[in-house]
Design a protein around this motif. Structure first.
Motif, PDB file in Angstrom:
ATOM      1  N   GLU A  76      26.109   5.251  25.266  1.00 49.48           N
ATOM      2  CA  GLU A  76      25.855   4.885  23.875  1.00 49.48           C
ATOM      3  C   GLU A  76      27.030   4.075  23.350  1.00 49.48           C
ATOM      4  O   GLU A  76      28.184   4.446  23.546  1.00 49.48           O
ATOM      5  CB  GLU A  76      25.695   6.144  23.012  1.00 49.48           C
ATOM      6  CG  GLU A  76      24.503   7.000  23.385  1.00 49.48           C
ATOM      7  CD  GLU A  76      23.180   6.405  22.943  1.00 49.48           C
ATOM      8  OE1 GLU A  76      23.159   5.686  21.913  1.00 49.48           O
ATOM      9  OE2 GLU A  76      22.184   6.632  23.643  1.00 49.48           O
ATOM     10  N   HIS A  77      26.719   2.991  22.677  1.00 55.16           N
ATOM     11  CA  HIS A  77      27.767   2.194  22.054  1.00 55.16           C
ATOM     12  C   HIS A  77      28.140   2.819  20.711  1.00 55.16           C
ATOM     13  O   HIS A  77      27.288   3.335  19.997  1.00 55.16           O
ATOM     14  CB  HIS A  77      27.305   0.759  21.818  1.00 55.16           C
ATOM     15  CG  HIS A  77      26.919   0.043  23.075  1.00 55.16           C
ATOM     16  ND1 HIS A  77      27.788  -0.153  24.111  1.00 55.16           N
ATOM     17  CD2 HIS A  77      25.754  -0.512  23.458  1.00 55.16           C
ATOM     18  CE1 HIS A  77      27.181  -0.796  25.074  1.00 55.16           C
ATOM     19  NE2 HIS A  77      25.936  -1.024  24.714  1.00 55.16           N
ATOM     20  N   ARG A  78      29.427   2.751  20.372  1.00 54.02           N
ATOM     21  CA  ARG A  78      29.910   3.280  19.091  1.00 54.02           C
ATOM     22  C   ARG A  78      29.667   2.299  17.957  1.00 54.02           C
ATOM     23  O   ARG A  78      29.593   2.687  16.801  1.00 54.02           O
ATOM     24  CB  ARG A  78      31.394   3.609  19.196  1.00 54.02           C
ATOM     25  CG  ARG A  78      31.696   4.737  20.190  1.00 54.02           C
ATOM     26  CD  ARG A  78      33.165   5.116  20.196  1.00 54.02           C
ATOM     27  NE  ARG A  78      34.021   4.031  20.612  1.00 54.02           N
ATOM     28  CZ  ARG A  78      34.440   3.818  21.846  1.00 54.02           C
ATOM     29  NH1 ARG A  78      34.065   4.630  22.808  1.00 54.02           N
ATOM     30  NH2 ARG A  78      35.234   2.806  22.136  1.00 54.02           N
ATOM     31  N   SER A  79      29.575   1.016  18.298  1.00 50.53           N
ATOM     32  CA  SER A  79      29.374  -0.028  17.298  1.00 50.53           C
ATOM     33  C   SER A  79      28.896  -1.284  18.010  1.00 50.53           C
ATOM     34  O   SER A  79      28.889  -1.345  19.244  1.00 50.53           O
ATOM     35  CB  SER A  79      30.695  -0.326  16.572  1.00 50.53           C
ATOM     36  OG  SER A  79      31.636  -0.880  17.481  1.00 50.53           O
ATOM     37  N   VAL A  80      28.533  -2.286  17.238  1.00 53.06           N
ATOM     38  CA  VAL A  80      28.138  -3.562  17.826  1.00 53.06           C
ATOM     39  C   VAL A  80      29.309  -4.148  18.615  1.00 53.06           C
ATOM     40  O   VAL A  80      29.141  -4.639  19.732  1.00 53.06           O
ATOM     41  CB  VAL A  80      27.650  -4.542  16.734  1.00 53.06           C
ATOM     42  CG1 VAL A  80      27.428  -5.934  17.315  1.00 53.06           C
ATOM     43  CG2 VAL A  80      26.377  -4.020  16.087  1.00 53.06           C
ATOM     44  N   ALA A  81      30.508  -4.089  18.045  1.00 48.75           N
ATOM     45  CA  ALA A  81      31.694  -4.622  18.730  1.00 48.75           C
ATOM     46  C   ALA A  81      31.925  -3.895  20.058  1.00 48.75           C
ATOM     47  O   ALA A  81      32.245  -4.525  21.070  1.00 48.75           O
ATOM     48  CB  ALA A  81      32.927  -4.516  17.834  1.00 48.75           C
ATOM     49  N   ILE A  84      29.402  -5.136  22.570  1.00 46.80           N
ATOM     50  CA  ILE A  84      29.778  -6.453  23.097  1.00 46.80           C
ATOM     51  C   ILE A  84      30.899  -6.315  24.123  1.00 46.80           C
ATOM     52  O   ILE A  84      30.871  -6.941  25.184  1.00 46.80           O
ATOM     53  CB  ILE A  84      30.174  -7.400  21.942  1.00 46.80           C
ATOM     54  CG1 ILE A  84      28.935  -7.727  21.102  1.00 46.80           C
ATOM     55  CG2 ILE A  84      30.837  -8.666  22.475  1.00 46.80           C
ATOM     56  CD1 ILE A  84      29.237  -8.406  19.790  1.00 46.80           C
ATOM     57  N   GLU A  85      31.875  -5.479  23.813  1.00 47.85           N
ATOM     58  CA  GLU A  85      32.988  -5.246  24.740  1.00 47.85           C
ATOM     59  C   GLU A  85      32.486  -4.639  26.053  1.00 47.85           C
ATOM     60  O   GLU A  85      32.901  -5.055  27.144  1.00 47.85           O
ATOM     61  CB  GLU A  85      34.017  -4.313  24.095  1.00 47.85           C
ATOM     62  CG  GLU A  85      35.171  -3.948  24.994  1.00 47.85           C
ATOM     63  CD  GLU A  85      36.079  -2.881  24.383  1.00 47.85           C
ATOM     64  OE1 GLU A  85      36.675  -2.124  25.167  1.00 47.85           O
ATOM     65  OE2 GLU A  85      36.181  -2.802  23.152  1.00 47.85           O
ATOM     66  N   THR A  86      31.575  -3.673  25.953  1.00 50.93           N
ATOM     67  CA  THR A  86      31.025  -3.039  27.148  1.00 50.93           C
ATOM     68  C   THR A  86      30.257  -4.052  27.991  1.00 50.93           C
ATOM     69  O   THR A  86      30.413  -4.111  29.215  1.00 50.93           O
ATOM     70  CB  THR A  86      30.100  -1.868  26.760  1.00 50.93           C
ATOM     71  OG1 THR A  86      30.850  -0.923  25.995  1.00 50.93           O
ATOM     72  CG2 THR A  86      29.523  -1.175  27.987  1.00 50.93           C
ATOM     73  N   PHE A  87      29.431  -4.873  27.336  1.00 43.57           N
ATOM     74  CA  PHE A  87      28.676  -5.888  28.068  1.00 43.57           C
ATOM     75  C   PHE A  87      29.618  -6.896  28.716  1.00 43.57           C
ATOM     76  O   PHE A  87      29.404  -7.310  29.856  1.00 43.57           O
ATOM     77  CB  PHE A  87      27.674  -6.598  27.144  1.00 43.57           C
ATOM     78  CG  PHE A  87      26.812  -7.591  27.871  1.00 43.57           C
ATOM     79  CD1 PHE A  87      25.842  -7.160  28.768  1.00 43.57           C
ATOM     80  CD2 PHE A  87      26.980  -8.948  27.684  1.00 43.57           C
ATOM     81  CE1 PHE A  87      25.044  -8.071  29.454  1.00 43.57           C
ATOM     82  CE2 PHE A  87      26.195  -9.873  28.353  1.00 43.57           C
ATOM     83  CZ  PHE A  87      25.221  -9.426  29.242  1.00 43.57           C
ATOM     84  N   ALA A  88      30.690  -7.257  28.023  1.00 42.63           N
ATOM     85  CA  ALA A  88      31.670  -8.195  28.586  1.00 42.63           C
ATOM     86  C   ALA A  88      32.322  -7.600  29.838  1.00 42.63           C
ATOM     87  O   ALA A  88      32.514  -8.305  30.841  1.00 42.63           O
ATOM     88  CB  ALA A  88      32.729  -8.553  27.545  1.00 42.63           C
ATOM     89  N   ARG A  89      32.655  -6.300  29.806  1.00 40.13           N
ATOM     90  CA  ARG A  89      33.218  -5.650  31.000  1.00 40.13           C
ATOM     91  C   ARG A  89      32.190  -5.622  32.122  1.00 40.13           C
ATOM     92  O   ARG A  89      32.519  -5.819  33.297  1.00 40.13           O
ATOM     93  CB  ARG A  89      33.699  -4.236  30.666  1.00 40.13           C
ATOM     94  CG  ARG A  89      35.032  -4.190  29.965  1.00 40.13           C
ATOM     95  CD  ARG A  89      35.662  -2.796  29.968  1.00 40.13           C
ATOM     96  NE  ARG A  89      34.739  -1.730  29.646  1.00 40.13           N
ATOM     97  CZ  ARG A  89      34.586  -1.188  28.428  1.00 40.13           C
ATOM     98  NH1 ARG A  89      35.305  -1.615  27.418  1.00 40.13           N
ATOM     99  NH2 ARG A  89      33.725  -0.222  28.237  1.00 40.13           N
ATOM    100  N   TYR A  90      30.930  -5.360  31.766  1.00 43.88           N
ATOM    101  CA  TYR A  90      29.855  -5.330  32.753  1.00 43.88           C
ATOM    102  C   TYR A  90      29.740  -6.692  33.447  1.00 43.88           C
ATOM    103  O   TYR A  90      29.629  -6.778  34.673  1.00 43.88           O
ATOM    104  CB  TYR A  90      28.538  -4.962  32.064  1.00 43.88           C
ATOM    105  CG  TYR A  90      27.387  -4.698  33.006  1.00 43.88           C
ATOM    106  CD1 TYR A  90      27.208  -3.455  33.599  1.00 43.88           C
ATOM    107  CD2 TYR A  90      26.462  -5.694  33.303  1.00 43.88           C
ATOM    108  CE1 TYR A  90      26.154  -3.199  34.454  1.00 43.88           C
ATOM    109  CE2 TYR A  90      25.403  -5.457  34.160  1.00 43.88           C
ATOM    110  CZ  TYR A  90      25.254  -4.207  34.728  1.00 43.88           C
ATOM    111  OH  TYR A  90      24.210  -3.959  35.586  1.00 43.88           O
ATOM    112  N   VAL A  91      29.783  -7.749  32.650  1.00 43.53           N
ATOM    113  CA  VAL A  91      29.714  -9.104  33.203  1.00 43.53           C
ATOM    114  C   VAL A  91      30.937  -9.377  34.080  1.00 43.53           C
ATOM    115  O   VAL A  91      30.813  -9.919  35.188  1.00 43.53           O
ATOM    116  CB  VAL A  91      29.592 -10.152  32.075  1.00 43.53           C
ATOM    117  CG1 VAL A  91      29.762 -11.571  32.624  1.00 43.53           C
ATOM    118  CG2 VAL A  91      28.250 -10.009  31.361  1.00 43.53           C
TER     119      VAL A  91
END
Length: 143
Positions: A76-81, A84-91
């Motif tokens: 679960e994401h804590r916020s939109v930011a 985005i940070e999680t998706f950036a790490r995933y990428v």
């Protein structure tokens, strides 16, 4: 619960996780390869193969991220930011595994000069890459 029952429960949990991850990897691989095929049908000019691989990679990435986040890591994401940070790490973790996938696909294309070989090389590269990606995601993305 006894120690033996705990080990059995952990084993069943691992089997379920591996099964889900495998199915989701296959779904993302199929999405990737179908997107490549559609892209190739639309554009078969000088950079058609490169474009199709990029389109397939993007589609597969989005499908796999959504499935991994919800069903593998239950994240679960804590916020939109934070999302985005999680998706950036995933990428970012996917860059190395994408290199494996692309190298395998392009080597197959260079060796055999057929679409079937290229897509088979892509499938092999994706399988190897997804194994490595799980390890990276577990440690650095969804930790």
């Amino acid at each position: 619960m006894s120690a033996a029952e705990s080990v059995d429960a952990q084993s069943l949990g691992r089997v379920s996780l591996v099964s889900r991850y495998t199915v989701f990897a296959l779904v993302a691989m199929a999405a990737n390869l179908v997107a490549q095929k559609l892209s190739w049908w639309i554009y078969q000019d000088a950079y058609g193969v490169l474009l199709s691989v990029c389109v397939g990679t993007g589609v597969g990435l989005l499908v796999k991220y959504a499935l991994d986040k919800a069903w593998i890591f239950r994240y679960e994401h804590r916020s939109v930011a934070h999302g985005i940070e999680t998706f950036a790490r995933y990428v970012a973790m996917g860059l190395a595994t994408t290199a494996i996938f692309w190298a395998t696909e392009f080597i197959a294309q260079a060796l055999f000069h057929t679409e079937a070989a290229r897509l088979s090389g892509g499938a092999l590269g994706l399988a190897i890459g997804y194994f490595a990606k799980y390890q990276l995601d577990k440690r650095f993305v969804f930790a």
